[in-house]
Design an enzyme around this catalytic site. Structure first.
Site, mmCIF file in Angstrom:
data_model
loop_
_atom_site.group_PDB
_atom_site.id
_atom_site.type_symbol
_atom_site.label_atom_id
_atom_site.label_comp_id
_atom_site.label_asym_id
_atom_site.label_seq_id
_atom_site.Cartn_x
_atom_site.Cartn_y
_atom_site.Cartn_z
ATOM 1 N N GLY A 1 32.700 39.560 46.074
ATOM 2 C CA GLY A 1 32.881 39.578 47.422
ATOM 3 C C GLY A 1 31.899 38.868 48.401
ATOM 4 N N TYR B 1 41.406 41.989 31.968
ATOM 5 C CA TYR B 1 41.772 42.499 33.299
ATOM 6 C C TYR B 1 43.361 43.147 33.262
ATOM 7 C CZ TYR B 1 43.464 41.209 37.908
ATOM 8 O OH TYR B 1 44.065 41.329 39.385
ATOM 9 N N ASN C 1 30.336 45.910 45.986
ATOM 10 C CA ASN C 1 28.942 45.756 45.228
ATOM 11 C C ASN C 1 28.538 44.129 45.441
ATOM 12 O OD1 ASN C 1 30.684 44.466 43.331
ATOM 13 N ND2 ASN C 1 29.776 45.557 41.765
#
Length: 326
Positions: free
Chosen positions: A38, A147, A34
């Site tokens: 990235g 996380y 998405n």
């Protein structure tokens, strides 16, 4: 025989290297990202290939892939402290809903799925080095909990799909990894140190620098992951380099590599920052016949040359501080 592989988080650091590896092995790759963290530049060299396709999609939403699918590599997740502290809800959702969707797709397609867990499941470990049998020391309500707990949940639901639905699953616990395509501003120790050196700034070390990390070069990590995918082992496996170093010594190695005369600046240790990180890789050695080959000096040279080759304005615009020596 050629396989059809879905890589989620494909435009990220590790995902892009996995795409390269599967293409090199002669497989067809469906890359999905998405692009929240990235970068398409990491995979743009693959777009011209007929055996490569890209889906701009968020895996926390229903995933539809037409046709056969043999393997799923679930690597979609923010992985740096800067990212998961900035987008905590998305981090939790991709570990939970995203993994659920990928597992559902694996079940529907009869595909084998490998999920990317992390050494962060061990938290601030009370056992050293960390073996796969260690359950960890994690603060679920601390800033890093979004996380850590996302990855712990990922492992649990993956094992549930294996035992209840019979899905072929693999779990890799990734320790600190570095190499080309890391982001200079991703908040991890190595790119942050190099970025600060390139800008002529003092290097930020949190705490007194005695906390340790173990850095694995990306090519070694990808080899271990590939072997795990093809193995018959369904429980978590540590993949990392057991060559442990203190962050103070690591910063000095970067200074020696870059030839900079800047100083090391010490700042208070963040909440729940792990004091030690070192994988026990006995399982990887015995089950996968794997251990890292690339020395830290060799890998650091390649990585530094990569960062130095970036346009000057790219590393000059990076933030001057980061939030953790992950």
């Amino acid at each position: 025989m050629s396989k059809r592989v879905l890589v989620t988080g494909a435009a990220g650091f590790l995902g892009s290297h996995l795409c390269d590896r599967f293409i090199k092995e002669g497989h067809s790759v469906i890359a999905m990202d998405n692009l929240i963290t990235g970068d398409l530049r990491n995979i743009e060299h693959l777009f011209k290939l007929p055996q490569f396709e890209f889906y701009h999609h968020d895996v926390t939403k229903f995933i539809h892939i037409p046709g056969q699918l043999d393997y799923i590599m679930h690597f979609a997740s923010p992985a740096s402290p800067i990212d998961y502290l900035k987008i905590p809800i998305q981090t939790l959702k991709v570990g939970a809903m995203g993994t659920h969707n990928c597992l559902g797709l694996a079940k529907a397609k009869g595909a084998r799925i490998l999920v990317a867990s992390t050494s962060e499941v061990y938290g601030d470990p009370l056992v050293h080095p960390q073996t796969e049998e260690y359950w960890g020391n994690v603060n679920p309500v601390g800033p890093r909990g979004v996380y850590d707990e996302a990855k712990r949940y990922m492992e649990s639901i993956t094992m549930a799909y294996n035992s209840f639905h019979g899905v072929e699953t693999r779990i890799v616990r990734i320790f600190n990894t570095y190499g080309p395509r890391m982001r200079l501003n991703d908040g991890r120790a190595l790119p942050a140190f190099i970025g600060q050196a390139l800008r002529g700034e003092d290097m930020t070390v949190f705490g007194d620098g005695s906390q340790t990390r173990s850095f694995c070069y990306v090519d070694d990590l990808v080899e271990g992951i590939y072997r795990l995918l093809l193995s018959d082992y369904k429980l978590p496996v540590n993949i990392g380099n057991p060559n442990e170093i203190s962050l103070k010594d690591f910063a000095e190695e970067i200074l020696a590599l870059t030839g900079d005369k800047v100083k090391i600046a010490y700042k208070p240790l963040p909440v729940d920052d792990p004091k030690q990180r070192k994988p026990d890789i006995s399982k990887a050695k015995s089950i996968l016949n794997w251990e890292p080959k690339v020395s830290r000096s060799e890998g650091l040279k390649i990585t530094y040359d990569y960062f130095k080759s970036l346009p000057e304005e790219e590393w000059k615009k990076q933030p001057k501080e980061f939030v953790s020596n992950k």
